[in-house]
Design a protein around this motif. Structure first.
Motif, PDB file in Angstrom:
ATOM      1  N   ILE A 160      38.547  70.295  50.343  1.00 54.06           N
ATOM      2  CA  ILE A 160      38.701  68.548  50.652  1.00 54.06           C
ATOM      3  C   ILE A 160      37.459  68.361  51.644  1.00 54.06           C
ATOM      4  N   LEU A 161      36.691  67.599  51.557  1.00 52.77           N
ATOM      5  CA  LEU A 161      35.565  66.981  52.493  1.00 52.77           C
ATOM      6  C   LEU A 161      35.631  66.499  53.320  1.00 52.77           C
ATOM      7  N   SER A 162      35.858  66.842  54.541  1.00 55.29           N
ATOM      8  CA  SER A 162      36.575  65.178  55.336  1.00 55.29           C
ATOM      9  C   SER A 162      35.618  64.293  55.741  1.00 55.29           C
ATOM     10  N   ALA A 163      35.378  63.793  54.264  1.00 52.96           N
ATOM     11  CA  ALA A 163      34.404  62.760  54.847  1.00 52.96           C
ATOM     12  C   ALA A 163      34.731  61.804  54.903  1.00 52.96           C
ATOM     13  N   LEU A 164      33.591  60.811  55.193  1.00 50.73           N
ATOM     14  CA  LEU A 164      34.560  59.004  55.907  1.00 50.73           C
ATOM     15  C   LEU A 164      33.476  58.196  54.418  1.00 50.73           C
ATOM     16  N   VAL A 165      33.546  58.208  53.460  1.00 47.74           N
ATOM     17  CA  VAL A 165      32.946  57.600  52.607  1.00 47.74           C
ATOM     18  C   VAL A 165      33.390  56.061  52.539  1.00 47.74           C
ATOM     19  N   ILE A 166      31.830  55.367  52.894  1.00 47.71           N
ATOM     20  CA  ILE A 166      32.041  53.820  52.519  1.00 47.71           C
ATOM     21  C   ILE A 166      31.628  52.778  51.518  1.00 47.71           C
ATOM     22  N   SER A 167      32.527  52.164  51.335  1.00 48.83           N
ATOM     23  CA  SER A 167      31.881  51.273  49.502  1.00 48.83           C
ATOM     24  C   SER A 167      31.492  50.564  50.321  1.00 48.83           C
ATOM     25  N   SER A 168      30.101  49.684  49.714  1.00 46.61           N
ATOM     26  CA  SER A 168      29.771  48.132  49.556  1.00 46.61           C
ATOM     27  C   SER A 168      29.776  48.177  48.380  1.00 46.61           C
ATOM     28  N   PHE A 169      30.400  46.225  47.583  1.00 44.70           N
ATOM     29  CA  PHE A 169      30.243  45.587  47.102  1.00 44.70           C
ATOM     30  C   PHE A 169      30.131  44.017  47.221  1.00 44.70           C
ATOM     31  N   PRO A 170      29.491  43.513  46.246  1.00 44.16           N
ATOM     32  CA  PRO A 170      29.994  42.198  46.614  1.00 44.16           C
ATOM     33  C   PRO A 170      30.302  41.353  46.729  1.00 44.16           C
ATOM     34  N   SER A 171      30.652  40.353  47.758  1.00 43.90           N
ATOM     35  CA  SER A 171      31.492  39.696  47.944  1.00 43.90           C
ATOM     36  C   SER A 171      31.914  38.502  46.654  1.00 43.90           C
ATOM     37  N   ARG A 172      33.502  38.542  46.831  1.00 44.12           N
ATOM     38  CA  ARG A 172      33.820  37.363  45.903  1.00 44.12           C
ATOM     39  C   ARG A 172      35.147  37.140  45.335  1.00 44.12           C
ATOM     40  N   ALA A 173      35.590  36.430  45.617  1.00 47.52           N
ATOM     41  CA  ALA A 173      36.911  35.371  45.281  1.00 47.52           C
ATOM     42  C   ALA A 173      37.724  36.449  44.380  1.00 47.52           C
ATOM     43  N   GLU A 174      39.188  36.659  45.817  1.00 44.16           N
ATOM     44  CA  GLU A 174      40.503  37.550  45.612  1.00 44.16           C
ATOM     45  C   GLU A 174      40.612  36.972  43.921  1.00 44.16           C
ATOM     46  N   ASN A 175      40.865  38.683  43.608  1.00 41.54           N
ATOM     47  CA  ASN A 175      41.233  38.796  42.001  1.00 41.54           C
ATOM     48  C   ASN A 175      42.621  39.229  42.552  1.00 41.54           C
ATOM     49  N   TYR A 176      43.173  38.782  41.143  1.00 43.17           N
ATOM     50  CA  TYR A 176      44.883  39.044  40.938  1.00 43.17           C
ATOM     51  C   TYR A 176      44.960  38.924  39.929  1.00 43.17           C
ATOM     52  N   VAL A 177      44.859  40.464  39.513  1.00 44.60           N
ATOM     53  CA  VAL A 177      45.182  41.085  38.302  1.00 44.60           C
ATOM     54  C   VAL A 177      46.523  41.896  38.091  1.00 44.60           C
ATOM     55  N   LEU A 178      47.033  41.755  37.109  1.00 45.97           N
ATOM     56  CA  LEU A 178      48.524  42.536  36.783  1.00 45.97           C
ATOM     57  C   LEU A 178      48.775  43.106  35.455  1.00 45.97           C
TER      58      LEU A 178
ATOM     59  N   ARG B 250      48.914  46.403  39.601  1.00 42.29           N
ATOM     60  CA  ARG B 250      48.872  45.497  40.511  1.00 42.29           C
ATOM     61  C   ARG B 250      48.437  45.357  41.167  1.00 42.29           C
ATOM     62  N   ILE B 251      46.676  44.697  41.103  1.00 45.86           N
ATOM     63  CA  ILE B 251      45.412  44.141  41.564  1.00 45.86           C
ATOM     64  C   ILE B 251      45.635  43.461  42.591  1.00 45.86           C
ATOM     65  N   VAL B 252      44.674  43.180  43.850  1.00 45.36           N
ATOM     66  CA  VAL B 252      45.403  42.302  44.382  1.00 45.36           C
ATOM     67  C   VAL B 252      43.437  42.904  45.278  1.00 45.36           C
ATOM     68  N   GLY B 253      42.724  42.099  45.154  1.00 48.36           N
ATOM     69  CA  GLY B 253      40.570  41.594  45.430  1.00 48.36           C
ATOM     70  C   GLY B 253      40.378  43.291  44.919  1.00 48.36           C
ATOM     71  N   ASP B 254      40.498  43.874  45.593  1.00 56.15           N
ATOM     72  CA  ASP B 254      39.889  45.085  44.695  1.00 56.15           C
ATOM     73  C   ASP B 254      40.807  47.073  44.747  1.00 56.15           C
ATOM     74  N   THR B 255      42.075  46.261  45.427  1.00 55.83           N
ATOM     75  CA  THR B 255      43.004  47.419  45.787  1.00 55.83           C
ATOM     76  C   THR B 255      44.045  47.336  44.939  1.00 55.83           C
ATOM     77  N   ILE B 256      44.240  48.772  44.890  1.00 55.13           N
ATOM     78  CA  ILE B 256      45.992  48.023  43.626  1.00 55.13           C
ATOM     79  C   ILE B 256      46.994  47.839  45.401  1.00 55.13           C
ATOM     80  N   THR B 257      48.296  47.214  45.110  1.00 53.03           N
ATOM     81  CA  THR B 257      48.708  47.896  45.856  1.00 53.03           C
ATOM     82  C   THR B 257      50.494  47.290  45.534  1.00 53.03           C
TER      83      THR B 257
END
Length: 508
Positions: A11-29, A49-56
């Motif tokens: 398990i690499l003790s790395a901090l991974v930074i994600s960069s992606f285009p800004s967009r309107a918040e997504n609401y997906v089920l 359930r997904i809000v934006g880019d994250t599983i909530t």
């Protein structure tokens, strides 16, 4: 055969930074599907359930007003697949849809492989973020790339101590830009001419940033075990974990010796080393024809005779690309020999002269059928070995468009070598842990919403040597960072991919 203790994953003790285009918040089920979460746990019926880019949320959920609902009835809902050895970086800016990749369910491609990477990485990462692409991208630092930057055209020699220091400095620069570690391609120029000491010097620079060493080793045939031992030496003296790229045993002297590979890894583990591998699900490989022999003396007919015999003969070597004569493309060496009236070695030497000889401007590639099903089955089943394509966006080998669906259809559904749960773990959380992608590789609350939906009854690769880019079936929908890039079989043209930077600070 249970061998999960053989190949530990660090398990690499790395901090991974994600960069992606800004967009309107997504609401997906995603509703009605069966979740296989990537951890290896048993499947369960659940909504996601997904809000934006994250599983909530995960559970029995009801749609909310304004929420986009994806009906996954009859489908498996899994984390997006992580391609541990990809060449999708070639032409990605010109083809940001990356259709052959997303149709397989790949959401993250790990590039910069075989010793070749973009230089400087910081600039290429910035270009990806300006252009926007469908896939998440992470990259290794190519040993061959930094070697070329230091030696220029005079690379067919041993490097000096001063040159090795300059190479190590370049590796450090690229690690600071977010490289995952050091990659090498030792069957190819310029890596072919490198010494183990040179590789150790570069590996030490990557180790200072907790990087990984990943290698297309010097020989995947009769000298494979010598090559694996060199990788282990580099890991030990360089002070970092190491990974064998697209592991294979591809000549007759080493056929059916996969158990010996595991024994070698087990011995390294006992000495405190972390050695892993990735694999693609085909018994034939693609490369340049010159790797059939372990020498650059292409006039040596005996070497060609031996190399050809050890892969099963001229009928096992097929030219997939040959620019000097398009009529030869797609034919085996045996077929070309019959067509021209020349023996197989004469044909090979003509191909090499016109594509690699002095002043040559042509290009070639071959697909060679030279691995045993027995070895491949063992590598695919090994719990510590992850999956890859070793393919690009416009493949001339079916692995570039078919690897992940083939794993699910051939090795899970047909051969029963793996359960779906285990295959998905090896395609998702295993590489995510290996490469330090802390927020990807599992379906869990707070994880990034890289998700693939597939039909376990129909998922199937269709790519062949004759049609290497043919799309698979049974994978209708793929989301990356919460955005659909494949929607009910249709490429959406959305480009939500992130650059995944490895940003661990230098050790004191």
């Amino acid at each position: 055969m249970r061998i999960n203790h053989l190949l530990p994953s660090l398990i690499l003790s790395a901090l991974v930074i994600s960069s992606f285009p800004s967009r309107a918040e997504n609401y997906v089920l995603i509703t009605g599907g069966t979740v296989i979460d990537g951890s290896g746990a048993k499947r369960r019926k659940a909504d996601v359930r997904i809000v934006g880019d994250t599983i909530t949320e995960i559970g029995k959920l009801r749609p909310r007003p304004g929420e986009h609902v994806i009906d996954a009835t009859g489908l498996i809902v899994a984390p997006g697949f992580i391609d541990a050895h990809s060449h999708a970086d070639g032409g990605l800016l010109a083809d940001p849809d990356a259709e052959t990749q997303i149709r397989q369910g790949i959401t993250t491609s790990v590039v910069g492989q075989d010793g070749s990477s973009h230089l400087p990485l910081a600039q290429w990462f910035a270009e990806l973020e300006v252009k926007h692409v469908s896939l998440n991208i992470a990259s290794f630092v190519g040993h061959g790339t930094v070697r070329n930057a230091v030696t220029g055209q005079e690379y067919k020699r041993t490097t000096t101590t001063d040159e090795q220091r300059k190479m190590a400095d370049l590796v450090a620069q690229e690690m600071q830009a977010g490289g995952l570690g050091l990659s090498s391609g030792l069957e190819y120029d310029p890596g072919f001419y490198s010494t183990t000491d040179e590789l150790i010097a570069c590996a030490k620079a990557a180790a200072k940033y907790h990087g990984l060493y990943i290698s297309h080793v010097r020989d995947e045939g009769d000298k494979a075990f010598e090559s694996f031992r060199e990788l282990i030496t580099i890991a030990e003296k360089g002070g970092l974990p190491a990974q064998i790229s697209h592991i294979k045993l591809d000549t007759s002297p080493v056929w059916n010796k996969a158990p010996d590979v595991f024994a070698l890894m087990r011995d390294a583990h006992k000495r405190g080393l972390d050695i892993s591998a990735d694999v693609y699900p085909y018994t034939y490989w693609q490369s340049t024809i010159i790797v059939l022999i372990p020498t650059r003396d292409w006039s040596d007919r005996k070497a060609w005779e031996t190399g050809l015999a050890e892969v099963g003969g001229p009928e096992h070597v097929r030219l997939t690309t040959y620019t000097p004569d398009a009529a030869w493309s797609g034919k085996t060496i045996a077929e070309i020999a019959a067509m021209t009236g020349h023996d197989a070695i004469t044909v090979i030497q003509e191909i090499v002269q016109k594509t690699h000889g002095e002043g040559a401007k042509g290009s070639e590639s071959v697909v060679v059928t030279a691995m045993t099903e027995s070895d491949l089955d063992k590598f695919i089943a090994a719990p510590g070995i992850m999956f890859c394509t070793d393919g690009g966006l416009h493949p001339t080998h079916p692995r570039g468009a078919g690897s992940f669906p083939r794993l699910l259809s051939e090795y899970v559904r047909t051969k029963h070598l793996l359960t779906f749960e285990e295959a998905i773990r090896k395609a998702t959380s295993l590489p995510a842990t290996r490469f330090g992608f802390a927020d990807r590789g599992r379906i869990a609350r707070g994880m990034k919403a890289d998700i693939v939906l597939f039909d376990p009854a129909t998922v199937q690769d269709r790519a062949t040597v004759a049609a290497p880019a043919a799309p698979p079936v049974g994978i209708p929908t793929v989301l990356i960072n919460g955005v659909s890039v494949l929607d009910n079989g249709r490429v959406t043209g959305e480009h939500p991919g992130a650059v995944l930077r490895h940003t661990l600070e230098k050790q004191k």
